[in-house]
Scaffold this active site. Sequence first.
Site, PDB file in Angstrom:
ATOM      1  N   ASP A  93      49.597  40.635  34.404  1.00 50.26           N
ATOM      2  CA  ASP A  93      50.409  39.741  35.211  1.00 50.26           C
ATOM      3  C   ASP A  93      51.812  40.322  35.255  1.00 50.26           C
ATOM      4  O   ASP A  93      52.172  41.168  34.439  1.00 50.26           O
ATOM      5  CB  ASP A  93      50.421  38.332  34.609  1.00 50.26           C
ATOM      6  CG  ASP A  93      50.900  37.312  35.639  1.00 50.26           C
ATOM      7  OD1 ASP A  93      51.123  36.163  35.273  1.00 50.26           O
ATOM      8  OD2 ASP A  93      51.054  37.699  36.814  1.00 50.26           O
ATOM      9  N   ASP A 272      40.931  33.964  35.555  1.00 49.00           N
ATOM     10  CA  ASP A 272      41.345  34.159  34.164  1.00 49.00           C
ATOM     11  C   ASP A 272      41.820  32.822  33.627  1.00 49.00           C
ATOM     12  O   ASP A 272      42.354  32.004  34.394  1.00 49.00           O
ATOM     13  CB  ASP A 272      42.512  35.162  34.088  1.00 49.00           C
ATOM     14  CG  ASP A 272      43.861  34.464  34.237  1.00 49.00           C
ATOM     15  OD1 ASP A 272      44.292  34.241  35.379  1.00 49.00           O
ATOM     16  OD2 ASP A 272      44.446  34.076  33.194  1.00 49.00           O
TER      17      ASP A 272
END
Length: 377
Positions: A93, A272
């Site tokens: 991320d 996720d």
Amino acid sequence: MHSFFEIEKTSSGKARAGKITTDHGVIETPIFMPVGTVASVKTVHQHELKEDIKAQIILGNTYHLYLRPGMEIMQEAGGLHQFMNWDRPILTDSGGYQVFSLSSSRKMSEEGVKFKSHIDGSYHFISPEKSMEIQRQIGADIFMAFDECTPYPCEYNQAKLSMELTHRWLKRCIDWTNENKEIYGHQQHLFPIVQGSTYSDLRKISAEVIAEAGADGNAIGGLSVGEPEEEMYRITDEVTDILPKEKPRYLMGVGTPWNIIESIGLGIDMMDCVMPTRNARNAMLFTWQGVMNMKNKKWEKDFSPLDEFGTSYVDRDYSKAYVRHLFVAKEYLAKQIASIHNLAFYLDLVKVAREHIIAGDFYEWKEQIIPQLRQRL
Ligand SMILES: CNc1nc2c(CC[C@H]3O[C@@H](OC)[C@H](O)[C@@H]3OC)c3nc(N)[nH]c(=O)c3cc2[nH]1
């Protein structure tokens, strides 16, 4: 030359089975990606992730890895794959979300975000360019554009300004990556992120801007941030109608087992969530029959296997009574067993979903399995 994403089977709806090919291996979709924020999937060894849980891709996180161990060590290690000895795909991320959820005294500007480290209070600055540089140094196969995850709830004008900032930051990410190539020799794929909060008109604009960027894959952000489940499904449905079919769609931060099945039905390929590992540490086990709270007295003398339908060795090796005892006694082994079980279950969940898409009965299967997954055991 392989293509990055190939659809192997479509369904009567938006669900599809496909595969993503990276320089570190193939990912069969739909897929769940275990979260390994600080270079480890909490309490789980890499060989368990690979051999038992059969994880195909795991997540790392820019914010955490930048603060510790830092990019000097990361680069000397040769990147995150080498550093943690994981030779399969990794996704990172971009750090924006964690800056807002973890750090203190943040100062936002057009340029980027100034923040105080949650570790030692030191001051730092992260911008789209800085986030890209860090993700180049980490070396993830898939990495996320630097965005602002619009908080929920958020009134319309704030959501619009936040979305527009994310779009300007996306352009800066793309420009930077065009001028700064990979440093470890393997390809890295940038995914932009759709924002727009819960407003359909903003989500449409954002999905069109993101689709226009022509990236290898696209993500849906700003969800699983406290909005009602129905809102999450409505937005996901609207956005997958706009994002190109021929590119993988990643829904960030989702979710429970039933959220995952619903999202796959709405055209999502990648998900996720910390839920399987975080809930495991609180003795909450997900199974095909529903959710088990292992601290519940009802398991005290239940010497049957932890989960007779589980795919992990822990499901066969240990009884419910033994795992309950470990939680009550606060033994470290409790969290390890529960985390391995939950992650193996999440990977099995998406594997079975994929099989039903290929068999052509996904939506009939979805309707009967979701009430079962939600049951409290
Ligand atoms: C939980 N709900 C949720 N998580 C979210 C994350 C963090 C996932 C990241 O956070 C870490 O896990 C906590 C993992 O590192 C994961 O990596 C992709 C988001 N990240 C970005 N850049 N933009 C978003 O709009 C966003 C929305 C989310 N909603």
